[in-house]
Design a protein around this motif. Structure first.
Motif, mmCIF file in Angstrom:
data_model
loop_
_atom_site.group_PDB
_atom_site.id
_atom_site.type_symbol
_atom_site.label_atom_id
_atom_site.label_comp_id
_atom_site.label_asym_id
_atom_site.label_seq_id
_atom_site.Cartn_x
_atom_site.Cartn_y
_atom_site.Cartn_z
ATOM 1 N N LEU A 26 0.823 -1.206 0.000
ATOM 2 C CA LEU A 26 0.000 0.000 0.000
ATOM 3 C C LEU A 26 0.859 1.260 0.000
ATOM 4 O O LEU A 26 0.521 2.252 -0.656
ATOM 5 C CB LEU A 26 -0.948 -0.007 1.200
ATOM 6 N N HIS A 27 1.970 1.222 0.734
ATOM 7 C CA HIS A 27 2.870 2.371 0.707
ATOM 8 C C HIS A 27 3.383 2.624 -0.709
ATOM 9 O O HIS A 27 3.427 3.777 -1.165
ATOM 10 C CB HIS A 27 4.050 2.138 1.655
ATOM 11 N N ARG A 28 3.755 1.573 -1.395
ATOM 12 C CA ARG A 28 4.273 1.731 -2.758
ATOM 13 C C ARG A 28 3.188 2.250 -3.690
ATOM 14 O O ARG A 28 3.409 3.189 -4.457
ATOM 15 C CB ARG A 28 4.815 0.393 -3.265
ATOM 16 N N ILE A 29 2.015 1.650 -3.623
ATOM 17 C CA ILE A 29 0.933 2.048 -4.528
ATOM 18 C C ILE A 29 0.500 3.477 -4.261
ATOM 19 O O ILE A 29 0.314 4.279 -5.198
ATOM 20 C CB ILE A 29 -0.250 1.072 -4.384
ATOM 21 N N LEU A 30 0.327 3.835 -2.998
ATOM 22 C CA LEU A 30 -0.104 5.189 -2.661
ATOM 23 C C LEU A 30 0.901 6.229 -3.148
ATOM 24 O O LEU A 30 0.522 7.268 -3.712
ATOM 25 C CB LEU A 30 -0.308 5.320 -1.155
ATOM 26 N N PHE A 31 2.184 5.948 -2.937
ATOM 27 C CA PHE A 31 3.192 6.916 -3.365
ATOM 28 C C PHE A 31 3.227 7.040 -4.885
ATOM 29 O O PHE A 31 3.345 8.155 -5.425
ATOM 30 C CB PHE A 31 4.565 6.511 -2.831
ATOM 31 N N LEU A 32 3.111 5.911 -5.580
ATOM 32 C CA LEU A 32 3.105 5.959 -7.046
ATOM 33 C C LEU A 32 1.944 6.795 -7.569
ATOM 34 O O LEU A 32 2.084 7.560 -8.530
ATOM 35 C CB LEU A 32 3.031 4.536 -7.611
ATOM 36 N N GLU A 33 0.779 6.678 -6.950
ATOM 37 C CA GLU A 33 -0.385 7.412 -7.432
ATOM 38 C C GLU A 33 -0.275 8.904 -7.152
ATOM 39 O O GLU A 33 -0.831 9.721 -7.892
ATOM 40 C CB GLU A 33 -1.663 6.848 -6.806
ATOM 41 N N THR A 34 0.429 9.285 -6.070
ATOM 42 C CA THR A 34 0.624 10.723 -5.847
ATOM 43 C C THR A 34 1.505 11.333 -6.929
ATOM 44 O O THR A 34 1.362 12.504 -7.274
ATOM 45 C CB THR A 34 1.267 10.979 -4.468
ATOM 46 N N VAL A 35 2.408 10.539 -7.486
ATOM 47 C CA VAL A 35 3.257 11.016 -8.580
ATOM 48 C C VAL A 35 2.509 10.965 -9.904
ATOM 49 O O VAL A 35 2.579 11.893 -10.726
ATOM 50 C CB VAL A 35 4.551 10.184 -8.660
ATOM 51 N N ALA A 36 1.753 9.885 -10.119
ATOM 52 C CA ALA A 36 1.068 9.693 -11.411
ATOM 53 C C ALA A 36 -0.006 10.747 -11.657
ATOM 54 O O ALA A 36 -0.361 11.002 -12.815
ATOM 55 C CB ALA A 36 0.450 8.299 -11.455
ATOM 56 N N GLY A 37 -0.529 11.362 -10.600
ATOM 57 C CA GLY A 37 -1.567 12.367 -10.793
ATOM 58 C C GLY A 37 -1.046 13.727 -11.191
ATOM 59 O O GLY A 37 -1.841 14.633 -11.482
ATOM 60 N N VAL A 38 0.274 13.915 -11.237
ATOM 61 C CA VAL A 38 0.848 15.226 -11.543
ATOM 62 C C VAL A 38 0.883 15.539 -13.041
ATOM 63 O O VAL A 38 0.461 16.620 -13.462
ATOM 64 C CB VAL A 38 2.256 15.344 -10.927
ATOM 65 N N PRO A 39 1.397 14.646 -13.916
ATOM 66 C CA PRO A 39 1.582 15.020 -15.329
ATOM 67 C C PRO A 39 0.314 15.479 -16.034
ATOM 68 O O PRO A 39 0.341 16.466 -16.780
ATOM 69 C CB PRO A 39 2.146 13.740 -15.963
ATOM 70 N N GLY A 40 -0.808 14.780 -15.833
ATOM 71 C CA GLY A 40 -2.034 15.174 -16.520
ATOM 72 C C GLY A 40 -2.485 16.565 -16.145
ATOM 73 O O GLY A 40 -2.909 17.354 -17.006
ATOM 74 N N MET A 41 -2.390 16.904 -14.855
ATOM 75 C CA MET A 41 -2.804 18.229 -14.409
ATOM 76 C C MET A 41 -1.873 19.312 -14.936
ATOM 77 O O MET A 41 -2.321 20.361 -15.412
ATOM 78 C CB MET A 41 -2.851 18.258 -12.879
ATOM 79 N N VAL A 42 -0.565 19.075 -14.872
ATOM 80 C CA VAL A 42 0.387 20.073 -15.355
ATOM 81 C C VAL A 42 0.240 20.267 -16.866
ATOM 82 O O VAL A 42 0.204 21.406 -17.361
ATOM 83 C CB VAL A 42 1.826 19.656 -15.000
ATOM 84 N N ALA A 43 0.145 19.167 -17.610
ATOM 85 C CA ALA A 43 0.009 19.279 -19.065
ATOM 86 C C ALA A 43 -1.308 19.957 -19.447
ATOM 87 O O ALA A 43 -1.342 20.810 -20.347
ATOM 88 C CB ALA A 43 0.094 17.891 -19.702
ATOM 89 N N GLY A 44 -2.394 19.597 -18.776
ATOM 90 C CA GLY A 44 -3.668 20.248 -19.057
ATOM 91 C C GLY A 44 -3.623 21.724 -18.742
ATOM 92 O O GLY A 44 -4.168 22.556 -19.486
ATOM 93 N N MET A 45 -2.982 22.090 -17.632
ATOM 94 C CA MET A 45 -2.851 23.499 -17.270
ATOM 95 C C MET A 45 -2.016 24.258 -18.298
ATOM 96 O O MET A 45 -2.366 25.385 -18.690
ATOM 97 C CB MET A 45 -2.200 23.617 -15.895
ATOM 98 N N MET A 46 -0.924 23.645 -18.763
ATOM 99 C CA MET A 46 -0.074 24.307 -19.744
ATOM 100 C C MET A 46 -0.813 24.540 -21.060
ATOM 101 O O MET A 46 -0.714 25.605 -21.667
ATOM 102 C CB MET A 46 1.177 23.464 -19.991
ATOM 103 N N ARG A 47 -1.583 23.551 -21.493
ATOM 104 C CA ARG A 47 -2.340 23.726 -22.736
ATOM 105 C C ARG A 47 -3.479 24.721 -22.539
ATOM 106 O O ARG A 47 -3.852 25.444 -23.465
ATOM 107 C CB ARG A 47 -2.865 22.375 -23.221
#
Length: 353
Positions: free
Chosen positions: A153-174
């Protein structure tokens, strides 16, 4: 002159000097002139509004407050949700920002591990970056030799906190780019923000099983600050590189969740009880799972989501930045079904050929 001053300011006493009397007279004359001009301007504004709108202008907030007609925030009506966001489910109206992914049992179970070979220098840089991140994170978490459900769970939770960043940043930039260039985005923003929302739902789902401690939260805070700013800078320089990076990152996510399913199916493993552990209600609602869904079903749909993100970002990196989003809503069917693994296989085959 004294007679004139006395006429203008009869209340002044004779002991005032001549200069003071003249200055007072000038002050009263100026104030009267400004008041008259202000009244004329107000009358002109009223006439203009009556001419333009055929009605008397609305009273100001101060005028309404004086009459006691201004409501407080508690008295204001709650705005209704946008009608396009309503999803009727089991007789109840649910509201969400984006479409919920919907997979058939066959699509969930037929997700395969794929890899897109790098075709140029940018692809190699993206692949190297993902490989370096994975190597560091594997050593930090002890993967693949995770001994308990807590470690997973520690691994999965940490991975998801990272995975949620690119879509938001890319959407904001566009989004900023669309505003700055005064032109349409051709549908990319919605798909990117949908990806960020989907990754966040992964995180919230797994948090039903474990609430991280203060050290974990501090690590997330530090990592998010570094990764979000780094990805922001990289996206300004090369969006194509960033989407390829996310595509390779999602390839690793599919590998991790495939391994997780293998551990679940292994008797005596730390996650074997997930075969019968009920899925959180949030997961059942979001992915529209049956009422008897288990955590194994949740892992399957999460892996299917990652496969979709893998495909979408590899495609975004391969097409022109100005091209129309091929995953945009084209009809009722696509609004109800997320990109399926069959499309991933076709895209992989086309790259291989």
């Amino acid at each position: 002159m004294l007679k004139l001053a006395a006429a203008c300011a009869p209340s002044f006493r004779p002991v005032l000097s001549r200069g003071a009397l003249v200055e007072s007279c000038r002050h009263y004359r100026t104030r009267g002139y400004l008041t008259a001009r202000r009244e004329e301007a107000n009358e002109a504004r009223v006439k203009l509004n009556q001419f333009l709108y055929k009605t008397v202008p609305a009273p100001t907030v101060e005028e309404e407050a004086a009459k006691g007609n201004v409501p407080s925030d508690a008295d204001l009506p709650v705005p209704a949700a946008h009608p396009g966001l309503a999803i009727t489910m089991q007789g109840h109206a649910q509201y969400r920002w984006f479409k919920n992914p919907l997979y058939s049992t066959e699509q969930r179970r037929n997700v395969v591990i794929t890899h897109r070979p790098p075709a140029n220098v940018k692809d190699k840089v993206a692949l190297f970056g993902v490989g370096a991140m994975r190597t560091f994170f594997d050593k930090a978490t002890g993967y693949p030799n995770l001994k308990s459900e807590r470690d997973w769970l520690h691994r999965i939770l940490f991975l998801e906190t990272v995975a949620g960043v690119p879509g938001m940043v890319a959407g904001m930039m566009r989004h900023f780019r669309s505003l700055r260039k005064l032109q349409r985005d051709h549908g990319w923003i919605h798909t990117l923000l949908e990806e960020a929302e989907n990754e966040r739902m992964h995180l919230l789902t797994f948090m039903h099983l474990k609430q991280p401690g203060i050290l974990f939260r501090m690590a997330v805070l530090f990592t998010q600050g570094v990764f979000a700013n780094g990805f922001f800078a990289a996206y300004m320089l090369s969006p194509r590189l960033c989407h390829r990076f996310v595509g390779y990152l999602e390839e690793e996510a599919v590998r991790t969740y495939t391994h997780c399913l293998q551990v679940i199916d292994t008797p005596g493993s730390p996650l074997h009880l997930w075969q019968i552990h009920p899925a959180p209600d949030m997961a059942k609602e979001y992915w529209r799972l049956p009422s008897n869904a288990t955590m194994r079903d949740v892992i399957e749909v999460v892996r299917a989501d990652e496969a979709c993100h893998r495909h979408v970002n590899h495609v975004f990196s391969s097409i022109d930045y100005e091209q129309r989003n091929p995953f945009g809503p084209q009809g009722k069917i696509e609004l109800d079904v997320a990109p399926c693994e069959q499309v991933v296989k076709e895209q992989t085959a086309s790259h291989a050929s």
